[in-house]
Design an enzyme around this catalytic site. Sequence first.
Site, PDB file in Angstrom:
ATOM      1  N   THR A 103       2.559 -29.745  80.986  1.00 41.24           N
ATOM      2  CA  THR A 103       3.541 -30.637  81.605  1.00 41.24           C
ATOM      3  C   THR A 103       3.443 -32.002  80.935  1.00 41.24           C
ATOM      4  O   THR A 103       2.353 -32.557  80.804  1.00 41.24           O
ATOM      5  CB  THR A 103       3.278 -30.755  83.122  1.00 41.24           C
ATOM      6  OG1 THR A 103       3.463 -29.473  83.718  1.00 41.24           O
ATOM      7  CG2 THR A 103       4.221 -31.763  83.767  1.00 41.24           C
ATOM      8  N   ILE A 111      -1.955 -31.559  80.205  1.00 38.21           N
ATOM      9  CA  ILE A 111      -1.082 -32.734  80.217  1.00 38.21           C
ATOM     10  C   ILE A 111      -0.631 -33.004  78.786  1.00 38.21           C
ATOM     11  O   ILE A 111      -1.451 -33.208  77.890  1.00 38.21           O
ATOM     12  CB  ILE A 111      -1.820 -33.963  80.799  1.00 38.21           C
ATOM     13  CG1 ILE A 111      -2.181 -33.729  82.273  1.00 38.21           C
ATOM     14  CG2 ILE A 111      -0.965 -35.222  80.639  1.00 38.21           C
ATOM     15  CD1 ILE A 111      -1.004 -33.620  83.224  1.00 38.21           C
ATOM     16  N   LYS A 112       0.673 -32.996  78.587  1.00 36.95           N
ATOM     17  CA  LYS A 112       1.234 -33.181  77.246  1.00 36.95           C
ATOM     18  C   LYS A 112       1.491 -34.656  76.977  1.00 36.95           C
ATOM     19  O   LYS A 112       2.163 -35.329  77.757  1.00 36.95           O
ATOM     20  CB  LYS A 112       2.556 -32.421  77.139  1.00 36.95           C
ATOM     21  CG  LYS A 112       2.483 -31.146  76.357  1.00 36.95           C
ATOM     22  CD  LYS A 112       3.815 -30.452  76.380  1.00 36.95           C
ATOM     23  CE  LYS A 112       4.403 -30.368  75.004  1.00 36.95           C
ATOM     24  NZ  LYS A 112       5.637 -29.571  74.991  1.00 36.95           N
ATOM     25  N   ILE A 113       0.958 -35.126  75.872  1.00 35.31           N
ATOM     26  CA  ILE A 113       1.065 -36.539  75.501  1.00 35.31           C
ATOM     27  C   ILE A 113       1.428 -36.625  74.015  1.00 35.31           C
ATOM     28  O   ILE A 113       0.884 -35.878  73.196  1.00 35.31           O
ATOM     29  CB  ILE A 113      -0.282 -37.266  75.754  1.00 35.31           C
ATOM     30  CG1 ILE A 113      -0.661 -37.212  77.241  1.00 35.31           C
ATOM     31  CG2 ILE A 113      -0.231 -38.707  75.267  1.00 35.31           C
ATOM     32  CD1 ILE A 113      -2.077 -37.678  77.542  1.00 35.31           C
TER      33      ILE A 113
END
Length: 334
Positions: free
Chosen positions: A106, A142-144
Site C-alpha cells: 500500500t 508500505i510503498k515509498i
Amino acid sequence: MSEPSAKKQKFANSLEALKATGTTVVADTGDFESIAKFTPQDATTNPSLILAAAKQQAYAKLIDSAVQYGKKQGQNIDEQVEIAVDKLLVEFGTAILKVVPGRVSTEVDARLSFDKDATVKKALEIIKLYEAEGISKDRVLIKIASTWEGIQAAQELEKEHDIHVNLTLLFSFAQAVAAAEANVTLISPFVGRILDWYKASTGETYTAETDPGVISVKSIYNYYKKHGYNTIVMGASFRNVGEIKALAGVDFLTISPKLLDELLSSDEPVAKILDPESAKAEGSERVSFINDEPKFRFELNEDAMATEKLSEGIRKFSADIVTLFDLIKAKIQA
C-alpha cells in the site's frame, strides 16, 4: 545449463512454469476480484491502480464505507478526505489479503516523497488502520518512492518500527544500493518505464535480452546476491511477457492481470535465467550511498533516465492521488 531442466517437466501453462523457476509471482492491481485465478503470493497497489478500481461500480461499497469513516473521524473537510482516502487504500488492501496468502503493498501519498518525517507518520497511520481491521503489519508492505528522503524514511520504519517497506519508482543502481544499505524488505525496480525512455531517446528496437530495463534488474539482482543483501528484488512495470521471461528466477515479479492472462493462456516453456550462485560471480564491486546524500544525489542526477522517470512517476502518482481525493471530497460533500 538451466534450459534442459525447463523442458524436463511439462507445466500446465507459462505462469506455472515461471513460478517453477523460483520466482514468486505478485499481482499488480487494485482489482482484487480479478486476481484469484492467477494464485499470486502477494499483490501490489498504487494510487493509479486504486483510482482505476475505485471508478468501477463493483467497488462502490468500499468507497461508501471509507467516506462514512472519514466523516466520523475528521474534524474538518480536509481531514475527513485524507482519512477517508487512507481508509479506502486499507479497505482495498484488506480485501486483497482475503485473496492472496502473502502480503499487500500500500503506497504512501506520493506528494510526501521529499518529506521523510511526513512519510514515516503516514506509514504509521496506514499500519494502524490495517491493525484496526485485524491485519498484522507483517502482511503489509508500505510503498515509498525511492527518493533520498524516501529511502531514509524506509530505513527508520524498518529499524525503529519493524514495518516492512517496498521502495518503488526505482530506476537506478544508486537507488538500489542505498535501499539495500537501508535494509529494506523489498525494492521494485521498474522495467517497462526504463524501456520506454530508451526507445523514445534512441529510436532503437530492443529484444528481451537487450532491454535496458531487464539489464538494470539483472545488475541489481547480481549485486545483491554477490554482497549478501537480504532485500527482495521484485521486477515491476512490464510492457510484454518477453521482459518477464528474461527475468525468470529473480526473487519476485509483480505483473498486471493482462500479462498474467497471457502467461496463463500460453504453454511456452520458461527457462530459469537468474540464480543466486551465478549472480555472485557476476555482481559488481561494493559501493556505498546510504550515509552520503551529496554522492547519492549526484549519481542519480548523472543518470538522465532515472532522474526523469523518478520525477515523472512521482508526478503521475501525485496527480492520481489528487483525483482520488477530489472523488472522495465530492462524495463527502454530496
